[in-house]
Design an enzyme around this catalytic site. Structure first.
Site, mmCIF file in Angstrom:
data_model
loop_
_atom_site.group_PDB
_atom_site.id
_atom_site.type_symbol
_atom_site.label_atom_id
_atom_site.label_comp_id
_atom_site.label_asym_id
_atom_site.label_seq_id
_atom_site.Cartn_x
_atom_site.Cartn_y
_atom_site.Cartn_z
ATOM 1 N N CYS A 1 0.822 -1.209 0.000
ATOM 2 C CA CYS A 1 0.000 0.000 0.000
ATOM 3 C C CYS A 1 0.856 1.260 0.000
ATOM 4 C CB CYS A 1 -0.935 -0.014 1.208
ATOM 5 S SG CYS A 1 -0.122 -0.436 2.754
ATOM 6 N N HIS B 1 -2.587 5.413 6.175
ATOM 7 C CA HIS B 1 -1.266 6.000 6.356
ATOM 8 C C HIS B 1 -1.317 7.481 5.982
ATOM 9 C CE1 HIS B 1 -0.088 1.895 6.632
ATOM 10 N NE2 HIS B 1 -0.101 1.629 5.342
#
Lengths: 347, 347, 347, 347
Positions: free
Chosen positions: D140, D220
């Site tokens: 990711c 994130h």
């Protein structure tokens, strides 16, 4: 009759009510009204009719590139009923406006019982709301209490209930504001207000609640000690919940071991916003010792009052003659379940 | 007699016990033993005698620039008693080693009652530990329960206790490992083990506990419903706690409204590591309704068993003839209080 | 001369400054003034002279069983200097009052540079504060930046600095109010204000900072990319920090692997309130690639400005002729270190 | 050709890939294989064909009231390609099994580049994956880096990138295990591995990353300093992102001020599981100073690699001749956007 429904206040509850209204065969969503002009409204402006709750917000919306369809009064003029999901200190002040518009009103649990003279949980007192001018759907905590304790009350098993309610601290969308961090915050009084609030619907209940906020953002966690009217078997206690509506069982033995497990399950079930409208009772934590029962359940505070609100609309407008009929439509359109999956293996 | 005390396991409890031993007029800290070689030991290597619990750890310590004074066996050889504060699955395995060394032993609450045949809370059963080879200081949760429920039991007021214990999820020093985030985790069984554990000391108590982990790292928060033996006044209930040792009152009305408030108070009081050895009961949350009482308190799990451990040393070695004498020394050296400040204004 | 010091505002910084003043051989704490009347003041009322910052608070203190010694004006009348540690929007408004009282003033970083015309970090510009009427100790973030980047600047190595500052969301004592939960909150502008703030002290620095709040309550975590003036060895970069004051090394290899590890170390070192006055730089994370260096450090926001404030008192009152002399006293009385333990094994 | 797709490993990524495959006109989901027997499988057992990854799990599934359709080998026998979304240390060991079955394989970013010899981000290197036996969709974090830095690289603007990546600590479903609490955990080395990982796809990039875990569970948050090849206008920098695929703008000025705001937006948009497949770049935080640009974005780690995985299937099986064709189908079926709502008002 297709009920024309307005939603005033497009927040945590309002947006879920609006989506639920869209699913009902006997209702039409006439519009949502709000004062916000940011992403919360922009995200839905292309799929929902947006109205401005105030004159200032109408101006602000236009400045923000939103094109409100009109004022709240215009929305009300074309509606039969309004669901007031505005913040706690705003709602009661709207009452006169609604009365002038000639619409019926469903308030939410932030308002006091005295504002409406009637508080509502579908399975408990639908009948008494039939045709009324207004009612109040009680709060998430109280709704769960009425569902669960009401089930035991119906079964004749409940003498007394003592509960500890650990509430989520704030909702996810506003968790960058006003949250709590690495602490717990007990309510400053015992008993907490949820007990008397539940008694507005089930006046005979003998219950006391102690409440505190926990350092998490989603779902309340209730812990109960029930004094039964007599020694009972575990199966009797489990059955009282099994037959009650809008209560679903979850099980530690299925790996559903924490609040977040259930939340992920809701996401996996494809539910809108990951909502859970049922009270999720841990079946394998239900413990009976003589004439006492102990249990723990999880309350998805963002969504649990949505089916009640839909039923309240039907009651006020006499769209359905009784709770059973209304709840059947609501539960079917939303997808409310008694078990979240087929392969549950009861203990 | 100056008791020569060894501490095996320099973790959350061990380091606090070591510091407390240093404050006692009738004890000498002979050394601490551990297997760690990192900052946890390095931080104290210049002020405490460090021993290696195992041969491997002796080698590892030297490689890490630490100079252990010797082995655990050497430490034991020069000690009268060892406090075993090693992790849960290590401690019981040390028993033979301690026996061979001829030292008495205080275990902690992670061990089972059957390992020692005796469980200890100073105010409850100091006398029965006098001269024994070993005992077990019960866990933080259980210690608090015995203190509080014991106080009511002593006053003849307690018929039955039902508690909900929201535990901290992990200790601060290891909160980068194995914590929980944005959730709560109910214990997988009801009743939780703390009830039976308290009954190892107060066998007559009728109590049931439900436990869960909350998303915070410091202090447990207990919520109790007490069935009294008779209708009582609030003042009677408050007084039962007021006269009991190692219970201190805090008050919402003093602004102590959440777990973190009390923690900051401990820091402001200049306490080592911000420790709180007392059970902090919210006095203004104590509620009495007829023959029931409701209360909430806070348990500083990292430190509450430290005074009990000191008293257990005295009991096993007959350093003090009774609980009162031992506790007076312990409480005075640590600075244990009944009120955290003078200007409290009782309701 | 023994400087007579008043502290106005007994909060996170004020209480630490008061305690630090008590440790100084050349200072006397005349009193603390505040408007609070709850546990925050009650906890220290028996050991510190308490004054009421306002007339209303004097009344409120007496109602709360506190006996203030007098008004803020009375406190100022007997003082040479006041440390203003009141909240951000209160402090500047106090200036006239201080001027009338004829006391010198140390403000904190919440105030703007323009209020005082001088901003202060001891090692950077002590000399320019000598004898001034007032100065401003810059914020925790800025203090750490001036210490660290100033060290590189002194060594002639620094061409440009780009930093990401992840700030703690709120302080522990107020973490039941206004915290953030399970999220991060980026500052709404880039660059964040800390860069220009540091330039009030080191105007030649080429630095840009990006800031965000993280979901934790203790210590900031800064991440830096430094463009060096030339290719340098890792040892040169490490040495620049090794010789600088109030910067201490910590190491992943010692098990200090997360913010909470360092916090526990401070508690183990017996520091008051677990304070860390040094910037803790991870030595083994310092990485040099050609003419770039990368580093990470931890800033204990509750305490880092305390030594600076003490030095600022000396500068304004000419208690010490130069930074070196003042800092030596401050560092010695507080216990500031370059290494937190002896057995560190540099890589 | 309708590609017959198997998914081995029904976790965070696997379940999203399975759902995405179901939406593709040129793919058929043959089944999912796993070893779990709890709610994670039970929740979907009535809508997806479930296979047992191992013999033991087949037995366990039957014991848990699940009826697996067969073994992993049987699933593979009827499939053209398998998506391996098993945990990090399991995946590489499956390779021989896949080879024997004659299926093509898409691994995930937990595996090393050397396992497959090819790493994949659709917009960067679709062509080089055409017809290959296997590839690896990068993690990711890396996927987001390749999308964003690749966009600047394509525009000829990027000389050097220095990033700080604050990762979510754990995923929501397992946040009762192994999370971090009230702390941050820096990666133990600088640079972190994401830089070299991105270079497996864009080898010419000059980038260094520093990483840490933050105390939140979702998405994130990346912070970048970009050295441009020349002084550029802010509009040029914004445009480089505006034209790049799978990057969407969000804006502080729309009230999207924190990670949780964006997450709520995804729920409001009706996305399955609240997923966000796009990199969400804060447009109004993009700052350009001379030849430097600064930016911040949010990466929904649970979902961002799902569209890449779908495209990787097409590349290996030559279902679409080029990235543009494949991505158009993927983006349309999933509902990937460049703007999350129409009424955005660019600065």
């Amino acid at each position: 009759m297709i009920a024309r429904v307005a939603v005033n206040g497009y927040g945590v509850i309002g947006k879920r009510v609006a989506d639920a209204v869209l699913l009902q065969p006997d209702m039409e969503l006439m519009g949502i009204a709000d004062v916000a002009t940011d992403w919360r409204i922009k995200a839905v402006a292309d799929r929902l009719p947006v109205y401005a709750s105030t004159e200032e917000s109408a101006t602000a919306m236009r400045a923000a590139n939103l094109q409100p369809r009109g004022s709240l009064d215009e929305l009300l003029a074309g509606s039969d009923i309004v669901i007031d999901t505005t913040p706690k200190h705003v709602a009661a002040g709207n009452l006169e406006r609604y009365r002038s518009a000639g619409v019926k009103v469903v308030f939410q649990g932030g308002e006091s019982h005295s504002t409406t003279g009637h508080s509502f949980v579908a399975q408990a007192n639908y009948a008494s709301a039939l045709g009324r001018e207004m009612t109040r759907v009680v709060s998430c905590n109280t709704t769960s209490i009425v569902r669960v304790l009401g089930a035991f009350d119906d079964s004749g098993l409940l003498a007394r209930a003592r509960g500890v309610l650990i509430r989520r601290a704030t909702d996810p969308w506003e968790s960058h504001l006003g949250g709590i961090m690495n602490t717990m915050v007990p309510e400053p009084t015992i008993p907490s207000h949820q007990g008397p609030d539940a008694q507005t619907i089930l006046p005979g209940l003998d219950l006391v609640t102690i409440a505190a906020k926990g350092a998490h953002t989603q779902t309340h966690n209730h812990f109960w000690t029930l004094q039964l009217t007599r020694a009972a078997s575990r199966e009797e206690v489990v059955d009282a919940l099994r037959v009650a509506p809008r209560i679903a069982f979850i099980r530690m033995s299925d790996g559903l071991v924490a609040l977040n497990s259930t939340l992920e399950l809701m996401r996996d079930l494809g539910r809108p916003r990951g909502d859970m409208w049922e009270v999720a009772v841990w079946e394998d934590l239900i413990t009976v010792q003589g004439d006492e029962a102990f249990l723990t359940y999880q309350v998805y505070n963002e969504a649990i009052v949505v089916p009640e609100t839909i039923d309240a609309i039907r009651a006020l407008l006499r769209l359905a003659p009784d709770a059973h009929t209304s709840m059947a439509i609501t539960d079917s359109t939303l997808g409310i379940r008694k078990e979240f999956f087929a392969s549950n293996s009861p203990l």
